[in-house]
Design a protein around this motif. Structure first.
Motif, PDB file in Angstrom:
ATOM      1  N   SER A   1       1.032  -1.034   0.474  1.00  0.00           N
ATOM      2  CA  SER A   1       0.025   0.097   0.018  1.00  0.00           C
ATOM      3  C   SER A   1       1.112   1.518  -0.238  1.00  0.00           C
TER       4      SER A   1
ATOM      5  N   ILE B   1       2.882   6.752  -1.066  1.00  0.00           N
ATOM      6  CA  ILE B   1       1.298   6.054  -1.080  1.00  0.00           C
ATOM      7  C   ILE B   1       0.734   5.524  -2.030  1.00  0.00           C
TER       8      ILE B   1
ATOM      9  N   LYS C   1      -9.392   3.760   3.382  1.00  0.00           N
ATOM     10  CA  LYS C   1      -7.751   3.501   3.646  1.00  0.00           C
ATOM     11  C   LYS C   1      -6.458   4.544   3.637  1.00  0.00           C
TER      12      LYS C   1
ATOM     13  N   THR D   1      -2.789   4.680   6.148  1.00  0.00           N
ATOM     14  CA  THR D   1      -2.010   4.211   5.251  1.00  0.00           C
ATOM     15  C   THR D   1      -1.040   5.584   5.286  1.00  0.00           C
TER      16      THR D   1
END
Length: 357
Positions: free
Chosen positions: A205, A217, A225, A229
């Motif tokens: 991720s 990212i 998410k 993250t």
């Protein structure tokens, strides 16, 4: 570069390796003189230099490095038999320099004092404590999910662009560091990776570039998410290399964020990992707790599962295995499983600070 210089660099590799392993036995020393000494200045400098650039300089560096490697192979593959000593020395020197830069710029944080010690937390917890925490986390996750959607069967959709999410992460760190000053963060350097497709293939991720201190990212993961993250990768930037610790800090930074979508991401994250651990310990309790979860939250989990399932490929297990071995080689004996050890930090932090009322 002269031959003598090359030989000296090559000879430094075993010395580096031995020194790092020796220092790794003294986490208090690393904590004091590297993680809270040299590293904050180095990391902040890189974030100041690269953070303002809207795209990933680290990804560009990797691209250039890849091109140079291909060029080197093209120029030398016919000479392998005649000049194999020179070629092997060139490769060895490159690895030696990269090894030195990795540990100087970020990697020594793998050997710092464990977070549970610096936060003065217990390391163990009972199944009863886990179930109690999970019940309260589910109740709060249900409440926030309903507050956002006004319907317990609708999944949460984050209405922000990635750039807005990246900007909002600072608020969570500001609020969390007000309670725990060691997590203070400045000079944002958070970007969507230009290699998001490759990260998806690998099953990741996001990641931190240890040579530029940029947080990357995967731009293709489900947007809900992003908050946790992004906060997770920022934890790596401030010197927490261990994955369970970055998971915990990222979750806390989202938890203390004033934005409700960040808070939902934090509780969603807590519940997911806690339910997995309950399942490992008591399957009956797991089934009972799972039934109390709003179906809208379950649809968010299904969204993530469907995303990764749709990107299954034969290379993914190889990448996972490689990363697992990398973590084990860098003082994380649990390897890739260390991501899930965050539950211990969550439950024990809650026992001390009443994280979830």
């Amino acid at each position: 570069m002269t031959k003598r210089t090359k030989v000296l660099i090559a000879l430094s590799f075993p010395l580096q390796f031995i020194l790092i392993k020796i220092l790794g036995n003294y986490p208090e020393f690393i904590e004091t003189y590297y993680s809270n000494g040299l590293y904050p200045y180095v990391s902040k400098l890189f974030r100041i230099v690269f953070g303002w650039i809207p795209f990933s300089i680290g990804d560009i560096f990797y691209t250039i490095a890849g091109i140079l490697i291909i060029r080197y192979i093209y120029k030398n593959y016919r000479l392998v038999r005649k000049e194999y000593k020179r070629i092997l020395l060139d490769i060895y020197i490159t690895i030696t320099v990269a090894y030195f830069a990795f540990h100087l710029l970020w990697g020594m944080n793998y050997y710092r004092l464990p977070l549970y010690k610096s936060l003065e937390l217990d390391r163990k917890y009972t199944t009863e404590e886990l179930v109690n925490f999970t019940e309260r986390a589910i109740a709060k996750a249900n409440s926030i999910q309903y507050q956002i959607t006004q319907n317990d069967t609708i999944k949460v959709k984050v209405p922000y662009k990635s750039s807005e999410i990246f900007e909002k992460t600072m608020n969570g760190y500001e609020n969390f560091s007000a309670k725990q000053p060691q997590f203070e963060f400045s000079h944002r350097s958070l970007k969507t990776s230009i290699y998001s497709g490759f990260l998806t293939t690998m099953g990741f991720s996001g990641y931190i570039n240890p040579f530029t201190n940029e947080a990357q990212i995967n731009g293709r993961i489900p947007v809900y998410k992003f908050p946790v993250t992004a906060s997770h990768e920022k934890a790596h930037q401030i010197g927490y290399s261990a994955e369970n610790e970055a998971n915990f800090i990222g979750c806390m930074a989202a938890f203390y964020n004033d934005d409700i979508y960040f808070q939902y991401g934090a509780y969603n994250f807590m519940v997911w990992h806690c339910l997995k651990e309950v399942h490992n310990r008591d399957k009956d309790e797991y089934e009972r707790l799972k039934l109390t979860l709003n179906s809208g939250i379950q649809k968010n989990y299904d969204e993530v599962r469907a995303f990764w399932t749709s990107h299954k490929n034969p290379l993914k297990p190889m990448f996972k295995f490689t990363f697992d071995q990398f973590l084990k080689a860098n003082n994380q004996s649990g390897g890739i499983l260390s991501y899930s050890y965050v539950v211990s930090l969550l439950v024990n932090y809650d026992k001390k600070h009443t994280l979830v009322p």
